[in-house]
Design a protein around this motif. Structure first.
Motif, short mmCIF file in Angstrom:
data_model
loop_
_atom_site.label_atom_id
_atom_site.label_comp_id
_atom_site.label_asym_id
_atom_site.label_seq_id
_atom_site.Cartn_x
_atom_site.Cartn_y
_atom_site.Cartn_z
N ASP A 182 11.41 4.99 2.60
CA ASP A 182 10.90 6.18 1.90
C ASP A 182 9.63 6.68 2.57
OD1 ASP A 182 9.95 8.08 0.16
OD2 ASP A 182 10.44 6.92 -1.64
N PRO A 183 9.66 7.89 3.15
CA PRO A 183 8.47 8.39 3.85
C PRO A 183 7.27 8.58 2.92
CG PRO A 183 10.22 10.07 3.78
CD PRO A 183 10.80 8.82 3.22
N ARG A 184 7.49 8.56 1.62
CA ARG A 184 6.34 8.64 0.71
C ARG A 184 5.54 7.35 0.72
NH1 ARG A 184 8.02 12.48 -4.28
NH2 ARG A 184 9.95 13.12 -3.31
N ILE A 185 6.18 6.24 1.08
CA ILE A 185 5.49 4.95 1.09
C ILE A 185 4.99 4.64 2.50
CG2 ILE A 185 5.80 2.45 0.72
CD1 ILE A 185 6.01 3.96 -1.86
N VAL A 186 5.80 4.96 3.50
CA VAL A 186 5.41 4.70 4.89
C VAL A 186 5.47 6.03 5.65
CG1 VAL A 186 5.92 3.40 7.00
CG2 VAL A 186 6.41 2.37 4.77
N MET A 399 4.72 -4.76 -3.41
CA MET A 399 5.88 -4.02 -2.91
C MET A 399 5.55 -3.12 -1.72
SD MET A 399 8.62 -1.64 -4.88
CE MET A 399 7.71 -0.12 -4.72
N GLU A 400 4.56 -2.25 -1.90
CA GLU A 400 4.28 -1.29 -0.82
C GLU A 400 3.78 -2.01 0.42
OE1 GLU A 400 2.07 2.10 -2.13
OE2 GLU A 400 3.46 2.44 -3.80
N LEU A 401 2.95 -3.04 0.22
CA LEU A 401 2.43 -3.80 1.36
C LEU A 401 3.60 -4.44 2.12
CD1 LEU A 401 0.05 -5.06 2.94
CD2 LEU A 401 0.11 -6.98 1.31
N ALA A 402 4.52 -5.04 1.39
CA ALA A 402 5.65 -5.71 2.03
C ALA A 402 6.46 -4.70 2.86
CB ALA A 402 6.54 -6.37 0.97
N VAL A 403 6.72 -3.54 2.29
CA VAL A 403 7.52 -2.54 3.00
C VAL A 403 6.78 -2.11 4.28
CG1 VAL A 403 8.51 -0.23 2.87
CG2 VAL A 403 8.66 -1.75 0.89
N ARG A 404 5.48 -1.88 4.15
CA ARG A 404 4.71 -1.41 5.32
C ARG A 404 4.67 -2.45 6.43
NH1 ARG A 404 0.68 0.48 1.71
NH2 ARG A 404 1.28 2.58 1.10
N VAL A 405 4.38 -3.70 6.07
CA VAL A 405 4.25 -4.70 7.14
C VAL A 405 5.60 -4.98 7.81
CG1 VAL A 405 2.13 -5.78 6.28
CG2 VAL A 405 4.34 -6.72 5.57
N LEU A 406 6.66 -4.93 7.02
CA LEU A 406 7.98 -5.16 7.63
C LEU A 406 8.35 -3.99 8.54
CD1 LEU A 406 9.90 -6.66 4.57
CD2 LEU A 406 9.22 -7.87 6.66
N HIS A 407 8.03 -2.79 8.10
CA HIS A 407 8.34 -1.60 8.90
C HIS A 407 7.65 -1.72 10.26
CE1 HIS A 407 8.83 2.71 9.87
NE2 HIS A 407 9.80 2.69 8.97
N ARG A 408 6.40 -2.18 10.21
CA ARG A 408 5.64 -2.31 11.46
C ARG A 408 6.17 -3.48 12.29
NH1 ARG A 408 0.40 -3.50 9.80
NH2 ARG A 408 0.53 -1.63 8.53
N ALA A 409 6.39 -4.62 11.65
CA ALA A 409 6.80 -5.81 12.40
C ALA A 409 8.12 -5.58 13.14
CB ALA A 409 6.93 -7.00 11.45
#
Ligand code: ADP
Ligand code: ASP
Ligand code: MG
Length: 417
Positions: A182-186, A399-409
């Motif tokens: 979701d581009p609203r989160i990342v 939740m949001e932190l998990a999504v962001r770090v996974l997206h980056r990793a």
């Protein structure tokens, strides 16, 4: 000349100006020689407003009456959109679900489409009209108004496209396609030019609300060509350009497609976890716990049973958050019946899932996911996997932190070579 079903979501018809833009877009497709059926949602916020009104009068509104109320949002937009089309010089006619006869079962607030009578729509198309059909609603065999569940206009559109064997179903929305998350989160999330049907089905069922899951199921069953694209671009952009924009849901993996291992990350806040502790570990125990839950029509998602020590084990599972209280009440009885030590529940969890057909041929995805989360101090409470997805349950606050770090990793912001 093609037959195109175009669905416009709430934001896309959120004001009379936006409705006028939709009409201009449709007029452009007509001028290019295409037959068009338009399926609008209610204006943004309207369905929420209607449901809130109902709740002011009945804490848990009668489902039949709720559908009578909630379905009205779409009746407004079909009429307005037909007027806007006429103002653009396009012949148009609005229809509610029951006027078309979108036949559904009688499961109020989550009805399933059973059949669509295409006769009137075919006649309109032949006479040069654009039928404007209300999304989200239908009628059961005895004439009750039904709705298809939140986000259900997507399903109305795909079902119409299937019934009329349309060449393509275009889902116009407030983003220009399906993104890696979701581009609203990342904000760095990347638009996918294509996504396989299987991946889209997983993404939708694991929480990506960009398409209602049933619409994806319909597209798969009837092989409807489905594309997600923006309604917020200049309505005059050439039809050819628009027809290639957004994200196409594909049914085959071909060599030209992006070869990412992971296509996207989905997340959902709408589950709750229940744990029965100190359960005697003997045959029939899973049934004793989950049987009554199933009998109450509560869907169970993830299930974990721990190794037993001294003949006792812990048994955890997740249910939709809306069913949490009911599940707790049921388990309270079950716990005493089976002699379990304790019952604990947590409705502040979320599920974060990584999806990709590339997982089939790549090892190590799960361990990288777990390492990434552990480096952020995020505790994983439950895990479930399939061939093309890995889901974890974590505390909702991460939740949001998990999504962001996974997206980056997993470098999802970078297009695969
Ligand atoms: P509509 O009213 O047009 O049906 P929705 O709000 O139902 O629109 O769906 C579009 C929204 O879905 C986007 O605004 C976006 O925030 C959200 N979304 C969630 N996951 C994704 C994703 N992977 N790609 C694109 N959008 C997503
Ligand atoms: N208006 C309905 C809802 O908000 C249907 C839709 O938007 O697809 O759920
Ligand atoms: Mg939607």
């Amino acid at each position: 000349m093609a037959l195109i079903v175009q669905k416009y979501g709430g934001t896309s018809v959120g004001s009379t100006d936006r409705i006028r833009n939709v009409a201009r877009r449709v007029a452009k497709w007509r001028a290019a020689g295409h037959d068009v059926i338009v399926v609008p949602s209610a204006m943004s916020g309207e369905t929420n407003r209607l449901i809130a009104l109902a709740k002011e009068l009945q804490a848990s509104p009668d489902a039949r009456e709720l559908d009578v109320v909630a379905s009205t949002g779409e009746q407004v937009t079909v009429g307005l959109l037909a007027m806007a089309l006429m103002a653009e010089g396009v012949k148009a006619r609005s229809y509610t679900g029951w006027q078309v006869r979108v036949l559904t079962d009688s499961a109020f607030t989550k009805a399933r489409i059973v059949d669509i009578d295409e006769a009137r729509l075919r006649a309109d198309l032949a006479a040069g009209f654009v039928p404007v059909v209300a999304g989200f609603q239908g009628i059961d065999t005895i004439g009750n108004i039904t709705t298809l569940g939140r986000g259900g206009s997507d399903t109305s559109a795909v079902a119409l496209a299937a019934a009329l064997k349309a060449d393509e179903c275009l889902i116009f929305t407030d983003v220009d396609g399906v993104y890696t998350t979701d581009p609203r989160i990342v904000p760095e999330a990347r638009r996918l030019a294509t996504i396989t049907f299987e991946e889209m089905l997983e993404m939708a069922s694991l929480g990506s609300k960009v398409l209602q899951i049933r619409s994806v199921e319909f597209a798969g069953k009837y092989k409807v060509r489905l594309r997600v694209l923006s309604s917020l671009t200049d309505p005059e952009i050439p039809v050819d350009t628009e027809a290639r924009s957004g994200t196409l849901i594909t049914f085959e993996e071909d060599d030209n497609m992006e070869q990412a291992v992971i296509s996207g990350i989905a997340f959902a806040r709408d589950e709750a976890k229940l744990t029965v502790m100190g359960v005697p570990d003997r045959p029939g125990i899973a049934y004793a716990i989950l049987g009554p839950i199933g009998d109450a029509n509560i869907d169970v998602d993830m299930i974990i049973q721990n190794a037993s020590t001294d003949g006792l084990t812990d048994f955890s599972f997740t249910v939709p958050r809306g069913d949490y209280q009911k599940a707790l009440e049921i388990l309270d009885v079950v716990q005493k019946h089976i002699g379990a030590r304790a019952l604990v529940g947590d409705n502040r969890i979320c599920k974060v899932s990584m999806v990709g057909v590339g997982m089939r041929t790549h090892a190590g995805i799960a361990s990288k996911m777990f390492r990434t989360l552990s480096e952020e101090g995020i505790n994983i409470q439950m895990i479930s996997t399939s061939e093309i997805k890995i889901s974890v349950v974590v505390d909702e606050k991460y939740m949001e932190l998990a999504v962001r770090v996974l997206h980056r990793a997993f470098d999802l912001e970078v297009a695969p070579a």
